[in-house]
Design a protein around this motif. Structure first.
Motif, short mmCIF file in Angstrom:
data_model
loop_
_atom_site.label_atom_id
_atom_site.label_comp_id
_atom_site.label_asym_id
_atom_site.label_seq_id
_atom_site.Cartn_x
_atom_site.Cartn_y
_atom_site.Cartn_z
N ASN A 196 39.57 -29.54 7.32
CA ASN A 196 38.13 -29.27 7.33
C ASN A 196 37.74 -28.19 6.32
O ASN A 196 36.60 -28.19 5.85
N ARG A 197 38.67 -27.31 5.99
CA ARG A 197 38.36 -26.30 4.97
C ARG A 197 38.28 -26.91 3.57
O ARG A 197 37.59 -26.40 2.69
N VAL A 198 38.99 -28.01 3.38
CA VAL A 198 38.96 -28.68 2.09
C VAL A 198 37.81 -29.68 2.03
O VAL A 198 37.10 -29.77 1.03
N LEU A 199 37.62 -30.44 3.09
CA LEU A 199 36.56 -31.44 3.16
C LEU A 199 35.43 -30.85 4.00
O LEU A 199 35.37 -31.03 5.21
N LEU A 200 34.52 -30.16 3.35
CA LEU A 200 33.53 -29.37 4.05
C LEU A 200 32.46 -30.24 4.71
O LEU A 200 32.00 -31.23 4.14
N GLY A 201 32.05 -29.82 5.90
CA GLY A 201 30.92 -30.44 6.57
C GLY A 201 31.16 -31.82 7.13
O GLY A 201 30.20 -32.54 7.43
N LYS A 202 32.43 -32.22 7.31
CA LYS A 202 32.74 -33.56 7.80
C LYS A 202 33.70 -33.52 8.99
O LYS A 202 34.71 -34.23 9.02
N PRO A 203 33.41 -32.73 10.02
CA PRO A 203 34.36 -32.64 11.14
C PRO A 203 34.55 -33.95 11.88
O PRO A 203 35.66 -34.24 12.34
N ARG A 204 33.49 -34.75 12.03
CA ARG A 204 33.64 -36.00 12.75
C ARG A 204 34.52 -36.97 11.97
O ARG A 204 35.40 -37.64 12.54
N GLN A 205 34.31 -37.07 10.65
CA GLN A 205 35.11 -37.98 9.84
C GLN A 205 36.57 -37.53 9.81
O GLN A 205 37.48 -38.37 9.82
N VAL A 206 36.80 -36.22 9.78
CA VAL A 206 38.18 -35.72 9.81
C VAL A 206 38.83 -36.07 11.14
O VAL A 206 39.99 -36.49 11.19
N LYS A 207 38.08 -35.93 12.23
CA LYS A 207 38.63 -36.28 13.54
C LYS A 207 38.94 -37.77 13.63
O LYS A 207 39.95 -38.18 14.21
N LEU A 208 38.08 -38.60 13.03
CA LEU A 208 38.34 -40.04 13.00
C LEU A 208 39.62 -40.34 12.22
O LEU A 208 40.41 -41.20 12.61
N ALA A 209 39.82 -39.65 11.10
CA ALA A 209 41.03 -39.87 10.29
C ALA A 209 42.28 -39.46 11.07
O ALA A 209 43.29 -40.18 11.07
N PHE A 210 42.22 -38.33 11.77
CA PHE A 210 43.35 -37.90 12.59
C PHE A 210 43.59 -38.89 13.73
O PHE A 210 44.74 -39.19 14.07
N THR A 211 42.51 -39.38 14.32
CA THR A 211 42.64 -40.38 15.38
C THR A 211 43.38 -41.60 14.89
O THR A 211 44.30 -42.12 15.55
N CYS A 212 43.00 -42.08 13.72
CA CYS A 212 43.62 -43.27 13.15
C CYS A 212 45.11 -43.04 12.89
O CYS A 212 45.94 -43.89 13.21
N LEU A 213 45.44 -41.88 12.36
CA LEU A 213 46.84 -41.57 12.06
C LEU A 213 47.66 -41.47 13.34
O LEU A 213 48.76 -42.05 13.44
N LEU A 214 47.14 -40.78 14.36
CA LEU A 214 47.89 -40.60 15.61
C LEU A 214 47.99 -41.90 16.40
O LEU A 214 48.92 -42.07 17.19
N ALA A 215 47.03 -42.81 16.19
CA ALA A 215 47.06 -44.09 16.91
C ALA A 215 47.87 -45.14 16.18
O ALA A 215 47.97 -46.28 16.64
N GLY A 216 48.45 -44.80 15.03
CA GLY A 216 49.29 -45.73 14.30
C GLY A 216 48.52 -46.78 13.53
O GLY A 216 49.06 -47.86 13.24
N GLY A 217 47.27 -46.49 13.18
CA GLY A 217 46.46 -47.45 12.44
C GLY A 217 46.39 -47.14 10.96
O GLY A 217 47.15 -46.32 10.44
#
Length: 313
Positions: A24-45
């Protein structure tokens, strides 16, 4: 050997939060999109980033790889790219009189498929087996990909000249489709006055290694989904299949992906059980690109319509 030591649950959670914080420090102002990306990675997608150039799609991919100590490869997709340029090729060696397989860039932890829709359908199809099964087959020989294997693909939805739309089978391989969109005024000012993103990426440090990521993924899939929650999920799937503007509704594979993603989202939210709100938060980015619509209807609007029509019991 990784410098990251085995982690207890509390430390694992702390490292995960630190990973999200530094992205989030690198990709500013996009906490929801960052959380979606982490979700995808942790879910194996796998993740499809669809947006205009210059909003941080490549930056997000780099930051994810750096935070999880994943090997990273970037492939610029073009109309003359061949499947062998991605998968690899068998080369005859005169000294041994045998063919030897030379792995392509797909043998990595995180593959950035940049502007994926600029490659021909033949080249796009080179990713199908790898994204679904974690392996590639060349000359009748199966080669297992490193695990985890995470594809982040980008495409520009506006510049359609010289592009090939992703077929339904390819779209279905992406768990989530996410748009980063333009930053808000505060985030854009911070971008204008702050450090260059390339410098910030070079300063990122791994917060978790492959073993830590695998443990987080295992814990995500142990998050509880109640019978009532599954009823709600199935109701959404059924509604997508009978909607008048949907020619092909959501498949059982889409349902499994939604459940896996919801469990990961719940864990990232600090819970050990899935709520209907988790399904609702993920439904549009998971379902919109999978819905085959009639009369040119928008998948995003139809997914929102389905959410509004299906009540939570």
């Amino acid at each position: 050997m990784s410098a990251i030591t085995p982690l207890h649950e509390e430390s694992l959670r702390t490292r995960l939060e630190a990973s999200m914080a530094q992205v989030n420090r690198v990709l500013l102002g996009k906490p929801r999109q960052v959380k979606l990306a982490f979700t995808c990675l942790l879910a194996g997608g796998h993740l499809l980033l669809e947006d205009v150039p210059g909003v941080g799609k490549t930056t997000l991919a780099h930051a994810l790889a750096a935070s999880f100590e994943l090997d990273f490869q970037r492939v610029q997709f073009t109309s003359d790219l061949l499947p062998s340029d991605i998968i690899g090729v068998s080369v005859y060696e005169r000294e041994t009189g045998q063919f030897r397989f030379h792995p392509g860039p797909i043998f990595t932890g995180l593959l950035l498929a940049d502007e994926i829709n600029r490659a021909t359908p033949k080249t796009q199809s080179a990713l199908l087996e790898s994204m679904a099964e974690g392996q590639v087959t060349v000359d009748g020989q199966t080669h297992i990909l490193p695990q985890p294997f995470f594809v982040v693909a980008t495409q520009n939805p506006l510049d359609l000249a010289g592009t090939f739309p992703l077929p339904d089978s390819q779209l279905d391989r992406f768990m989530l489709r996410v748009s980063l969109d333009y930053p808000d005024a505060a985030a854009e000012r911070a971008l204008l006055t702050g450090s260059d993103r390339r410098d910030l990426l070079a300063q990122l440090t791994p917060q978790l290694d492959v073993a830590g990521l695998a443990e987080l993924a295992r814990r995500a899939q142990s998050v509880t989904a109640s019978s009532a929650l599954l009823d709600y999920l199935q109701a959404l799937l059924a509604a997508s299949r009978r909607h008048a503007d949907v020619r092909v509704g959501l498949s059982p594979r889409a349902g499994l992906a939604l459940l896996s993603a919801a469990r990961a989202w719940a864990m990232l939210s600090g819970r050990q059980h899935v709520l209907p709100e988790d399904i609702q938060a993920l439904f549009v980015p998971l379902a919109a690109h999978r819905l085959v619509t009639t009369r040119g209807a928008s998948g995003d609007s139809l997914a929102r319509s389905l959410l509004a029509d299906v009540a939570v019991d």
